[in-house]
Design an enzyme around this catalytic site. Structure first.
Site, PDB file in Angstrom:
ATOM      1  N   GLY A  17       0.808  -1.214   0.000  1.00  0.00           N
ATOM      2  CA  GLY A  17       0.000   0.000   0.000  1.00  0.00           C
ATOM      3  C   GLY A  17       0.842   1.266   0.000  1.00  0.00           C
ATOM      4  O   GLY A  17       0.476   2.267  -0.622  1.00  0.00           O
ATOM      5  N   ASN A  18       2.007   1.227   0.693  1.00  0.00           N
ATOM      6  CA  ASN A  18       2.819   2.437   0.815  1.00  0.00           C
ATOM      7  C   ASN A  18       3.445   2.855  -0.515  1.00  0.00           C
ATOM      8  O   ASN A  18       3.937   3.967  -0.650  1.00  0.00           O
ATOM      9  CB  ASN A  18       3.901   2.260   1.885  1.00  0.00           C
ATOM     10  CG  ASN A  18       4.845   1.127   1.563  1.00  0.00           C
ATOM     11  OD1 ASN A  18       4.410   0.034   1.183  1.00  0.00           O
ATOM     12  ND2 ASN A  18       6.129   1.370   1.693  1.00  0.00           N
ATOM     13  N   LYS A 135     -12.428  -9.210   5.397  1.00  0.00           N
ATOM     14  CA  LYS A 135     -11.627  -8.074   4.920  1.00  0.00           C
ATOM     15  C   LYS A 135     -12.446  -6.786   5.004  1.00  0.00           C
ATOM     16  O   LYS A 135     -13.435  -6.632   4.282  1.00  0.00           O
ATOM     17  CB  LYS A 135     -11.222  -8.386   3.468  1.00  0.00           C
ATOM     18  CG  LYS A 135     -10.621  -7.245   2.722  1.00  0.00           C
ATOM     19  CD  LYS A 135      -9.133  -7.184   2.892  1.00  0.00           C
ATOM     20  CE  LYS A 135      -8.589  -5.934   2.216  1.00  0.00           C
ATOM     21  NZ  LYS A 135      -7.297  -5.532   2.740  1.00  0.00           N
ATOM     22  N   LYS A 221      -3.697  -9.456  -2.211  1.00  0.00           N
ATOM     23  CA  LYS A 221      -2.816  -9.185  -3.355  1.00  0.00           C
ATOM     24  C   LYS A 221      -1.525 -10.006  -3.318  1.00  0.00           C
ATOM     25  O   LYS A 221      -0.965 -10.332  -4.355  1.00  0.00           O
ATOM     26  CB  LYS A 221      -2.519  -7.696  -3.485  1.00  0.00           C
ATOM     27  CG  LYS A 221      -1.623  -7.103  -2.406  1.00  0.00           C
ATOM     28  CD  LYS A 221      -0.273  -6.721  -2.945  1.00  0.00           C
ATOM     29  CE  LYS A 221       0.600  -5.995  -1.951  1.00  0.00           C
ATOM     30  NZ  LYS A 221       0.695  -6.468  -0.593  1.00  0.00           N
ATOM     31  N   LYS A 283       1.985 -12.412   3.243  1.00  0.00           N
ATOM     32  CA  LYS A 283       3.245 -12.275   2.490  1.00  0.00           C
ATOM     33  C   LYS A 283       4.090 -13.541   2.648  1.00  0.00           C
ATOM     34  O   LYS A 283       4.641 -14.078   1.685  1.00  0.00           O
ATOM     35  CB  LYS A 283       4.037 -11.057   2.964  1.00  0.00           C
ATOM     36  CG  LYS A 283       3.296  -9.758   2.727  1.00  0.00           C
ATOM     37  CD  LYS A 283       4.118  -8.561   3.164  1.00  0.00           C
ATOM     38  CE  LYS A 283       3.225  -7.378   3.435  1.00  0.00           C
ATOM     39  NZ  LYS A 283       2.174  -7.124   2.441  1.00  0.00           N
TER      40      LYS A 283
HETATM   41  P1  ADP Z   1       1.502  -3.876   2.508  1.00  0.00           P
HETATM   42  O1  ADP Z   1       0.642  -2.673   2.449  1.00  0.00           O
HETATM   43  O2  ADP Z   1       2.872  -3.678   1.974  1.00  0.00           O
HETATM   44  O3  ADP Z   1       0.829  -5.123   2.000  1.00  0.00           O
HETATM   45  P2  ADP Z   1       1.029  -4.558   5.317  1.00  0.00           P
HETATM   46  O4  ADP Z   1       0.784  -3.347   6.157  1.00  0.00           O
HETATM   47  O5  ADP Z   1      -0.123  -5.392   4.929  1.00  0.00           O
HETATM   48  O6  ADP Z   1       1.847  -4.098   4.052  1.00  0.00           O
HETATM   49  O7  ADP Z   1       2.136  -5.497   6.012  1.00  0.00           O
HETATM   50  C1  ADP Z   1       3.376  -4.977   6.428  1.00  0.00           C
HETATM   51  C2  ADP Z   1       3.312  -4.748   7.930  1.00  0.00           C
HETATM   52  O8  ADP Z   1       3.283  -6.010   8.617  1.00  0.00           O
HETATM   53  C3  ADP Z   1       4.498  -4.088   8.547  1.00  0.00           C
HETATM   54  O9  ADP Z   1       4.454  -2.683   8.432  1.00  0.00           O
HETATM   55  C4  ADP Z   1       4.407  -4.542  10.018  1.00  0.00           C
HETATM   56  O10 ADP Z   1       3.748  -3.553  10.772  1.00  0.00           O
HETATM   57  C5  ADP Z   1       3.510  -5.766   9.990  1.00  0.00           C
HETATM   58  N1  ADP Z   1       4.029  -7.006  10.565  1.00  0.00           N
HETATM   59  C6  ADP Z   1       3.267  -7.894  11.248  1.00  0.00           C
HETATM   60  N2  ADP Z   1       3.980  -8.952  11.629  1.00  0.00           N
HETATM   61  C7  ADP Z   1       5.252  -8.750  11.193  1.00  0.00           C
HETATM   62  C8  ADP Z   1       6.455  -9.520  11.277  1.00  0.00           C
HETATM   63  N3  ADP Z   1       6.498 -10.714  11.882  1.00  0.00           N
HETATM   64  N4  ADP Z   1       7.565  -9.014  10.701  1.00  0.00           N
HETATM   65  C9  ADP Z   1       7.549  -7.830  10.080  1.00  0.00           C
HETATM   66  N5  ADP Z   1       6.428  -7.050   9.973  1.00  0.00           N
HETATM   67  C10 ADP Z   1       5.282  -7.503  10.514  1.00  0.00           C
HETATM   68 MG    MG Z   2      -0.223  -1.744   4.318  1.00  0.00          MG
END
Ligand code: ADP
Ligand code: MG
Length: 335
Positions: A17-18, A135, A221, A283
């Site tokens: 998202g970022n 979701k 995604k 992820k």
């Molecule tokens: P994106 O928008 O890139 O899909 P998300 O916000 O869904 O990202 O996921 C990334 C976030 O996951 C990170 O910013 C962090 O806050 C969170 N997170 C949760 N568990 C973990 C972990 N075990 N290691 C790293 N980040 C984590």
């Molecule tokens: Mg995000």
């Protein structure tokens, strides 16, 4: 790829998202475009190195905004269903990426063609996710409005962490990428392909004749990117987000980052509950699926380090277990 694998490695990139909207921003076109411009600079570095790219991206905030616009204007313009809103965001974000990539390439004297494929992703109508919408999408409502939407429109509404009520939608498993053949053809022509944005538009088969219809759901995604990477036979899957690496004991004093890790070891950490659902969980699952299905390497790392993540110098690198006794049999390294 039936013997037609291109000489240049093909990478599937999943942008978080970022890449498009930073925390705290309202989401004006200008704000989003500035972020996409910075993302495009990262991607052009990869293109300069000769990689072929398929780019997927999230659409959570954007699809929420389109839904809100539809709600607000419902008395004047018929509101579009969620799957149609998803398609709109694929077009909008694809347009921004195409233009920003073209401009970034032009500034470096490269010629580049990028094309967005509005992508349909087949899901099973009997996916258990349809009985457990999870979701949250779109705006927050107060309790009375939430009751009205549930009664009048059949929306499933849920209280979201004390902030108000939101519509929750199912997030089914991505089974097949409908536009795969055209994505392959574009890649073979050297086109940078933007596909399966927002996880793709979820569709279901209407019968055995190949007819499809949109369904109101939002596919994750990262899982859609893994499906795309597997079906394309990609050389790598790289999930670019806002943290430098996957961590164990995230958010605790014992937090530590994972460097190189085998799928077997990462599955163990997953079972132990190290990766939060809805953020790092999908992820890790996406990376595991790709490597377990024979993918050479998956990486999870920071978008601003895209090239280093792809080259294995940064982020968490998920690589298959070397054969027992092989010299490569190194244990997972903690960064
Ligand atoms: P994106 O928008 O890139 O899909 P998300 O916000 O869904 O990202 O996921 C990334 C976030 O996951 C990170 O910013 C962090 O806050 C969170 N997170 C949760 N568990 C973990 C972990 N075990 N290691 C790293 N980040 C984590
Ligand atoms: Mg995000």
């Amino acid at each position: 790829m039936e013997g037609s694998r291109p000489a240049c490695p093909t990478l599937v990139l999943a942008l978080g998202g970022n890449a498009i909207l930073q925390p705290g921003q309202r989401g004006s076109f200008e704000e989003q475009y500035a972020n996409v411009r910075a993302t495009a600079e990262q991607l052009v570095e990869l293109l300069e190195r000769g990689y072929r790219l398929v780019v997927t991206h999230g659409n959570g905030p954007q699809v929420g905004n389109v839904l809100l616009q539809n709600e607000e204007a419902a008395a004047t313009v018929p509101p579009m269903p969620l799957h149609a809103c998803g398609a709109m965001t694929q077009g909008l974000l694809g347009y921004m990426l195409q233009q920003a990539l073209g401009n970034a390439a032009a500034r470096r004297g490269l010629s580049l063609t990028a094309a967005t494929v509005v992508t349909q992703v087949v899901v099973r109508p009997d996916d258990p996710a349809f009985n457990h919408p999870s979701k949250p999408v779109g705006p927050f409502y107060d309790a009375a409005e939430a009751r009205r939407l549930a009664a009048e429109r059949g929306f499933c509404m849920r209280e979201d962490a004390g902030r108000g009520w939101r519509r929750v939608v199912p997030s089914p498993e991505p089974l097949a990428i409908r536009e795969l053949p055209v994505i392959r053809r574009l890649l073979a022509e050297g086109v940078v392909v933007i596909a399966a944005g927002g996880g793709g538009v979820p569709v279901r088969a209407l019968g055995d004749e190949g007819e499809l219809a949109g369904v109101d759901a939002v596919i994750d995604k990262d899982l859609a990117a893994a499906r795309l990477a597997m079906e394309l036979g990609a050389d790598g899957l790289f999930i670019l987000t806002d943290v430098e690496a996957v961590a164990l004991d995230w958010g605790t004093p014992r937090q530590r980052s994972l460097g190189r890790v085998s799928p077997g070891e990462l599955r163990r950490y997953q079972t132990e509950g190290h990766f939060a659902g809805g953020s790092m969980g999908p992820k890790v699952e996406a990376a595991l699926r790709f490597v377990e299905a024979g993918g050479a390497r998956a990486g999870i790392g920071a978008l601003h380090q895209a090239l280093a993540v792809v080259e294995g110098r940064s982020g968490t690198q998920i690589v298959p277990e070397p054969a027992a006794g092989s010299l490569e049999a190194v244990p997972a390294r903690i960064l």
